[in-house]
Design a protein around this motif. Structure first.
Motif, PDB file in Angstrom:
ATOM      1  N   SER A 125       0.989  -1.287   0.082  1.00 10.98           N
ATOM      2  CA  SER A 125      -0.085   0.240   0.073  1.00 10.98           C
ATOM      3  C   SER A 125       0.958   1.243   0.142  1.00 10.98           C
ATOM      4  CB  SER A 125      -0.880  -0.062   1.262  1.00 10.98           C
ATOM      5  OG  SER A 125       0.008   0.246   2.389  1.00 10.98           O
ATOM      6  N   ILE A 126       0.328   2.437  -0.106  1.00  5.99           N
ATOM      7  CA  ILE A 126       1.261   3.547  -0.287  1.00  5.99           C
ATOM      8  C   ILE A 126       1.707   4.015   1.149  1.00  5.99           C
ATOM      9  CG2 ILE A 126      -0.961   5.002   0.216  1.00  5.99           C
ATOM     10  CD1 ILE A 126       1.774   5.757  -2.667  1.00  5.99           C
ATOM     11  N   ASP A 127       1.024   3.319   2.168  1.00  6.83           N
ATOM     12  CA  ASP A 127       1.800   3.548   3.532  1.00  6.83           C
ATOM     13  C   ASP A 127       2.584   2.358   3.969  1.00  6.83           C
ATOM     14  OD1 ASP A 127      -0.841   2.136   3.557  1.00  6.83           O
ATOM     15  OD2 ASP A 127      -1.286   2.776   5.484  1.00  6.83           O
ATOM     16  N   GLY A 128       2.945   1.810   2.962  1.00 12.57           N
ATOM     17  CA  GLY A 128       4.011   0.754   3.184  1.00 12.57           C
ATOM     18  C   GLY A 128       3.608  -0.619   4.017  1.00 12.57           C
ATOM     19  N   TYR A 129       2.284  -1.302   3.733  1.00 12.79           N
ATOM     20  CA  TYR A 129       1.879  -2.366   4.129  1.00 12.79           C
ATOM     21  C   TYR A 129       1.676  -3.467   3.232  1.00 12.79           C
ATOM     22  CZ  TYR A 129       1.343   0.153   8.437  1.00 12.79           C
ATOM     23  OH  TYR A 129       1.678   0.950   9.626  1.00 12.79           O
ATOM     24  N   ILE A 130       1.898  -4.769   3.448  1.00 11.64           N
ATOM     25  CA  ILE A 130       1.770  -5.747   2.272  1.00 11.64           C
ATOM     26  C   ILE A 130       0.228  -6.405   2.433  1.00 11.64           C
ATOM     27  CG2 ILE A 130       4.116  -6.124   1.753  1.00 11.64           C
ATOM     28  CD1 ILE A 130       3.727  -8.725   3.255  1.00 11.64           C
ATOM     29  N   ALA A 131      -0.157  -6.297   3.675  1.00  7.87           N
ATOM     30  CA  ALA A 131      -1.673  -6.682   4.272  1.00  7.87           C
ATOM     31  C   ALA A 131      -1.963  -6.019   5.180  1.00  7.87           C
ATOM     32  CB  ALA A 131      -1.517  -8.389   4.462  1.00  7.87           C
ATOM     33  N   ASP A 132      -3.434  -5.856   5.289  1.00  3.74           N
ATOM     34  CA  ASP A 132      -4.097  -5.157   6.351  1.00  3.74           C
ATOM     35  C   ASP A 132      -3.922  -5.826   7.682  1.00  3.74           C
ATOM     36  OD1 ASP A 132      -5.937  -6.922   6.384  1.00  3.74           O
ATOM     37  OD2 ASP A 132      -7.430  -5.604   5.227  1.00  3.74           O
ATOM     38  N   SER A 133      -4.428  -5.505   8.780  1.00  3.93           N
ATOM     39  CA  SER A 133      -4.509  -6.025  10.139  1.00  3.93           C
ATOM     40  C   SER A 133      -5.284  -7.281  10.132  1.00  3.93           C
ATOM     41  CB  SER A 133      -5.253  -5.053  10.976  1.00  3.93           C
ATOM     42  OG  SER A 133      -6.614  -4.571  10.635  1.00  3.93           O
ATOM     43  N   PHE A 168       6.271  -2.097  -5.475  1.00  2.00           N
ATOM     44  CA  PHE A 168       5.111  -1.755  -6.293  1.00  2.00           C
ATOM     45  C   PHE A 168       4.162  -1.090  -5.412  1.00  2.00           C
ATOM     46  CE2 PHE A 168       7.312  -4.775  -8.699  1.00  2.00           C
ATOM     47  CZ  PHE A 168       6.958  -4.579  -9.876  1.00  2.00           C
ATOM     48  N   LEU A 169       4.065   0.403  -5.498  1.00  2.00           N
ATOM     49  CA  LEU A 169       3.015   1.101  -4.696  1.00  2.00           C
ATOM     50  C   LEU A 169       1.836   1.057  -5.069  1.00  2.00           C
ATOM     51  CD1 LEU A 169       5.167   4.119  -3.407  1.00  2.00           C
ATOM     52  CD2 LEU A 169       5.243   1.554  -2.453  1.00  2.00           C
ATOM     53  N   CYS A 170       0.705   0.503  -4.330  1.00  2.00           N
ATOM     54  CA  CYS A 170      -0.705   0.517  -4.761  1.00  2.00           C
ATOM     55  C   CYS A 170      -1.328   1.917  -4.282  1.00  2.00           C
ATOM     56  CB  CYS A 170      -1.437  -0.667  -4.550  1.00  2.00           C
ATOM     57  SG  CYS A 170      -0.779  -2.295  -5.018  1.00  2.00           S
ATOM     58  N   PRO A 171      -2.282   2.361  -5.099  1.00  2.38           N
ATOM     59  CA  PRO A 171      -3.068   3.748  -4.722  1.00  2.38           C
ATOM     60  C   PRO A 171      -3.996   3.376  -3.731  1.00  2.38           C
ATOM     61  CG  PRO A 171      -3.781   2.932  -6.760  1.00  2.38           C
ATOM     62  CD  PRO A 171      -2.684   2.127  -6.531  1.00  2.38           C
ATOM     63  N   VAL A 172      -3.573   2.768  -2.558  1.00  5.73           N
ATOM     64  CA  VAL A 172      -4.572   2.670  -1.394  1.00  5.73           C
ATOM     65  C   VAL A 172      -3.804   2.845  -0.135  1.00  5.73           C
ATOM     66  CG1 VAL A 172      -4.119   0.178  -1.371  1.00  5.73           C
ATOM     67  CG2 VAL A 172      -6.218   1.049  -0.303  1.00  5.73           C
ATOM     68  N   ASN A 173      -4.429   3.433   0.864  1.00  8.55           N
ATOM     69  CA  ASN A 173      -3.910   3.811   2.218  1.00  8.55           C
ATOM     70  C   ASN A 173      -4.883   2.810   3.301  1.00  8.55           C
ATOM     71  OD1 ASN A 173      -2.301   5.652   3.991  1.00  8.55           O
ATOM     72  ND2 ASN A 173      -4.156   5.470   5.040  1.00  8.55           N
ATOM     73  N   ILE A 174      -3.935   1.718   3.884  1.00 14.98           N
ATOM     74  CA  ILE A 174      -4.895   0.704   4.525  1.00 14.98           C
ATOM     75  C   ILE A 174      -4.888   0.908   5.809  1.00 14.98           C
ATOM     76  CG2 ILE A 174      -4.803  -0.915   2.889  1.00 14.98           C
ATOM     77  CD1 ILE A 174      -2.645  -2.409   4.453  1.00 14.98           C
TER      78      ILE A 174
END
Length: 211
Positions: free
Chosen positions: A11-19, A171-177
């Motif tokens: 994600s754009i804030d640096g995570y490969i998966a959410d919580s 690869f930065l995806c345009p999503v902030n999780i």
């Protein structure tokens, strides 16, 4: 010169998966998938954590999924039959082609899985190693003729700490999780930008050298 490369879709804030462990927002489109395939052709060995390995197992058989030329009743998209013959959008056709090609690449790469719980593997060219050993990885690197890729942030933390990582590819995806599993370790990394590329849909590829 053989490089040890850490790659991640995040994600754009640096995570490969959410919580909750979800990463459906990170599924690449045809353009990104094809680009990844070209990068992976230069890789000879994967270093994988158990969770990353289990996520990747389906690629072992995906190369044998039905293709449009083999399905007389319609066109298949990523293994699913679509009635109506060849009138499938180009994007779906591109995804299928990139998916099948990546599966072939995956099957041809040696894989080392770090796990203390796995007793056997279900993929070819794969061996289990109980824990990350910097000297062992250094010996693989010194004898390799193709690049080595790290899959999974937990394994990557150990490789970064040992000073073994030569490149970072994000690869930065345009999503902030807002939180979850971090793509990079929680320590200082000095990086030099070597390459950048923007894809349709807003995904940005960044390639860095580790100083």
């Amino acid at each position: 010169m053989v490089r040890l490369i850490y790659s991640a879709i995040c994600s754009i804030d640096g995570y490969i998966a959410d919580s909750d462990g979800n990463f459906d927002w990170a599924v690449p489109g045809a353009q990104v998938h094809s680009f990844v395939n070209e990068l992976e052709r230069g890789v000879g060995t994967y270093l994988l954590g158990r969770r990353m390995y289990e996520t990747m197992i389906p690629w072992e058989t995906m190369a044998h999924e039905t293709t449009p030329h083999e399905d007389p009743g319609g066109t298949s998209v990523s293994g699913y039959s679509v009635p109506g013959g060849p009138s499938v959008p180009d994007e779906f056709a591109g995804i299928e082609a990139a998916t099948v090609e990546f599966a072939r690449i995956w099957r041809g790469i040696d894989k080392i899985v770090y796990s203390t719980t796995l007793n056997e593997v279900s993929t070819a060219r794969t061996r289990i190693v109980p824990r990350f050993d910097a000297d062992f990885v250094s010996s693989i690197k010194s004898g390799a003729v193709q690049d080595i890729s790290i899959g999974g942030p937990t394994v990557a933390v150990s490789a970064f700490a040992a000073g073994l990582v030569d490149e970072v590819r994000l690869f930065l995806c345009p999503v902030n999780i807002g939180g979850g599993l971090r793509a990079l370790p929680e320590e200082r990394l000095d990086l030099q930008l070597l390459e950048e590329k923007t894809f349709d849909g807003g995904v940005i590829y960044l390639r860095y050298a580790v100083r």
